[in-house]
Design a protein around this motif. Sequence first.
Motif, PDB file in Angstrom:
ATOM      1  N   UNK A 165       0.803  -1.224   0.000  1.00  0.00           N
ATOM      2  CA  UNK A 165       0.000   0.000   0.000  1.00  0.00           C
ATOM      3  C   UNK A 165       0.834   1.271   0.000  1.00  0.00           C
ATOM      4  N   UNK A 166       2.081   1.174   0.433  1.00  0.00           N
ATOM      5  CA  UNK A 166       2.925   2.376   0.528  1.00  0.00           C
ATOM      6  C   UNK A 166       3.794   2.592  -0.715  1.00  0.00           C
ATOM      7  N   UNK A 167       4.361   1.514  -1.278  1.00  0.00           N
ATOM      8  CA  UNK A 167       5.353   1.668  -2.358  1.00  0.00           C
ATOM      9  C   UNK A 167       4.911   1.006  -3.675  1.00  0.00           C
ATOM     10  N   UNK A 168       4.477  -0.236  -3.591  1.00  0.00           N
ATOM     11  CA  UNK A 168       4.205  -0.991  -4.830  1.00  0.00           C
ATOM     12  C   UNK A 168       2.920  -0.514  -5.501  1.00  0.00           C
ATOM     13  N   UNK A 169       1.846  -0.415  -4.737  1.00  0.00           N
ATOM     14  CA  UNK A 169       0.544  -0.005  -5.305  1.00  0.00           C
ATOM     15  C   UNK A 169      -0.053   1.137  -4.491  1.00  0.00           C
ATOM     16  N   UNK A 170       0.567   2.320  -4.525  1.00  0.00           N
ATOM     17  CA  UNK A 170       0.031   3.419  -3.702  1.00  0.00           C
ATOM     18  C   UNK A 170      -1.384   3.819  -4.119  1.00  0.00           C
ATOM     19  N   UNK A 171      -1.779   3.466  -5.349  1.00  0.00           N
ATOM     20  CA  UNK A 171      -3.131   3.816  -5.804  1.00  0.00           C
ATOM     21  C   UNK A 171      -4.125   2.661  -5.678  1.00  0.00           C
ATOM     22  N   UNK A 172      -3.803   1.639  -4.880  1.00  0.00           N
ATOM     23  CA  UNK A 172      -4.697   0.473  -4.748  1.00  0.00           C
ATOM     24  C   UNK A 172      -6.103   0.915  -4.361  1.00  0.00           C
ATOM     25  N   UNK A 173      -7.108   0.165  -4.834  1.00  0.00           N
ATOM     26  CA  UNK A 173      -8.503   0.515  -4.527  1.00  0.00           C
ATOM     27  C   UNK A 173      -8.803   0.351  -3.047  1.00  0.00           C
ATOM     28  N   UNK A 174      -8.280  -0.737  -2.469  1.00  0.00           N
ATOM     29  CA  UNK A 174      -8.500  -0.978  -1.037  1.00  0.00           C
ATOM     30  C   UNK A 174      -7.166  -1.376  -0.419  1.00  0.00           C
ATOM     31  N   UNK A 175      -6.839  -0.752   0.724  1.00  0.00           N
ATOM     32  CA  UNK A 175      -5.607  -1.106   1.439  1.00  0.00           C
ATOM     33  C   UNK A 175      -5.977  -1.616   2.826  1.00  0.00           C
ATOM     34  N   UNK A 176      -5.514  -2.799   3.137  1.00  0.00           N
ATOM     35  CA  UNK A 176      -5.770  -3.366   4.458  1.00  0.00           C
ATOM     36  C   UNK A 176      -4.437  -3.498   5.182  1.00  0.00           C
ATOM     37  N   UNK A 177      -4.399  -3.099   6.444  1.00  0.00           N
ATOM     38  CA  UNK A 177      -3.213  -3.336   7.258  1.00  0.00           C
ATOM     39  C   UNK A 177      -3.626  -4.295   8.365  1.00  0.00           C
ATOM     40  N   UNK A 178      -3.149  -5.542   8.221  1.00  0.00           N
ATOM     41  CA  UNK A 178      -3.584  -6.612   9.118  1.00  0.00           C
ATOM     42  C   UNK A 178      -2.599  -6.737  10.277  1.00  0.00           C
ATOM     43  N   UNK A 179      -3.128  -6.747  11.500  1.00  0.00           N
ATOM     44  CA  UNK A 179      -2.254  -6.891  12.666  1.00  0.00           C
ATOM     45  C   UNK A 179      -2.803  -7.974  13.589  1.00  0.00           C
ATOM     46  N   UNK A 180      -2.003  -8.328  14.565  1.00  0.00           N
ATOM     47  CA  UNK A 180      -2.431  -9.173  15.691  1.00  0.00           C
ATOM     48  C   UNK A 180      -1.294  -9.037  16.697  1.00  0.00           C
ATOM     49  N   UNK A 181      -1.560  -9.285  17.961  1.00  0.00           N
ATOM     50  CA  UNK A 181      -0.496  -9.159  18.961  1.00  0.00           C
ATOM     51  C   UNK A 181       0.641 -10.122  18.605  1.00  0.00           C
ATOM     52  N   UNK A 182       1.862  -9.787  19.036  1.00  0.00           N
ATOM     53  CA  UNK A 182       3.015 -10.652  18.732  1.00  0.00           C
ATOM     54  C   UNK A 182       2.797 -12.037  19.356  1.00  0.00           C
ATOM     55  N   UNK A 183       2.196 -12.083  20.546  1.00  0.00           N
ATOM     56  CA  UNK A 183       1.967 -13.377  21.219  1.00  0.00           C
ATOM     57  C   UNK A 183       1.020 -14.253  20.400  1.00  0.00           C
ATOM     58  N   UNK A 184      -0.044 -13.640  19.894  1.00  0.00           N
ATOM     59  CA  UNK A 184      -1.016 -14.401  19.086  1.00  0.00           C
ATOM     60  C   UNK A 184      -0.357 -14.867  17.777  1.00  0.00           C
ATOM     61  N   UNK A 185       0.456 -14.021  17.187  1.00  0.00           N
ATOM     62  CA  UNK A 185       1.113 -14.403  15.926  1.00  0.00           C
ATOM     63  C   UNK A 185       2.086 -15.560  16.154  1.00  0.00           C
ATOM     64  N   UNK A 186       2.800 -15.504  17.297  1.00  0.00           N
ATOM     65  CA  UNK A 186       3.736 -16.597  17.618  1.00  0.00           C
ATOM     66  C   UNK A 186       2.965 -17.897  17.826  1.00  0.00           C
ATOM     67  N   UNK A 187       1.798 -17.790  18.488  1.00  0.00           N
ATOM     68  CA  UNK A 187       0.964 -18.980  18.692  1.00  0.00           C
ATOM     69  C   UNK A 187       0.540 -19.576  17.363  1.00  0.00           C
ATOM     70  N   UNK A 188       0.181 -18.733  16.401  1.00  0.00           N
ATOM     71  CA  UNK A 188      -0.253 -19.222  15.074  1.00  0.00           C
ATOM     72  C   UNK A 188       0.875 -19.970  14.375  1.00  0.00           C
TER      73      UNK A 188
END
Length: 214
Positions: A118-141
């Motif tokens: 969303x910042x560099x490759x496709x700055x004009x994208x129709x929809x930009x999603x920034x997906x997050x989760x806590x570091x603990x939850x990501x480590x669990x996954x």
Amino acid sequence: MAMIIAIDGPAASGKGTLGRRLAAHFGLPHLDTGLLYRAVAHHLISAGEALDDVAAATAAARALDLQRLDDAALRGRAMGEAASIVAAMPSVREALVALQRAFAGQPGGAVLDGRDIGTVICPGADVKLFVTASAEERARRRWRELVARGEPADQAAILEDIRRRDQRDAERPTAPLAVASDAHRLDTTHLDADGAFAAALGIISSVMASRTKS
Ligand code: CDP
Ligand code: CDP
């Protein structure tokens, strides 16, 4: 109407899973751009080159062929770490820009996930999603994935890996992991993959509806 969906976020936030599902839903091609950096790192390791050899990494990035990304060899934990080292090299990133933009420019559009879509490759994208989760939850996954594959895994070590990689990705000067000003944040800490998909669909339909009105 062509639609470009840009998905960014830190390691194991669920970008790839969400990207695949959105692509299937909308009938769009999907590119997991992390695979490109993983492929560059894999090439260096297979050729016995050092991971910090900028010239060799840049040559590998220039020679990369989207049709020949060998998923299985690239998916492992060590390759994610190695990828973040070559991904900090401006010449490697530069060598991969045209290929990613060409993918995004397909007639019907595309879904791309990574760190700088969303910042560099496709700055004009129709929809930009920034997906997050806590570091603990990501480590669990990540831990659950490894256990499901029958690989022994230490959750504390995975958490440490994730934190180190997040820090490297966020602090590098070129195309760091950052939230585009017009991105929609999606915190999946308490959402499963179905919940994240439903929430993303809600965001996309409201963005597209407001477009149609204006
Ligand atoms: O799946 P996971 O989030 O763990 O990693 P990945 O998306 O495959 O990305 C591996 C590494 O490649 C990241 O830690 C980043 O350093 C780098 N990367 C990047 O710099 N820019 C992208 N668009 C995608 C990945
Ligand atoms: O691409 P990224 O590294 O951001 O994450 P992923 O490989 O799509 O997802 C990491 C793991 O989390 C997968 O095993 C998913 O099934 C799981 N997961 C998810 O993708 N989304 C959630 N909301 C919850 C779990």
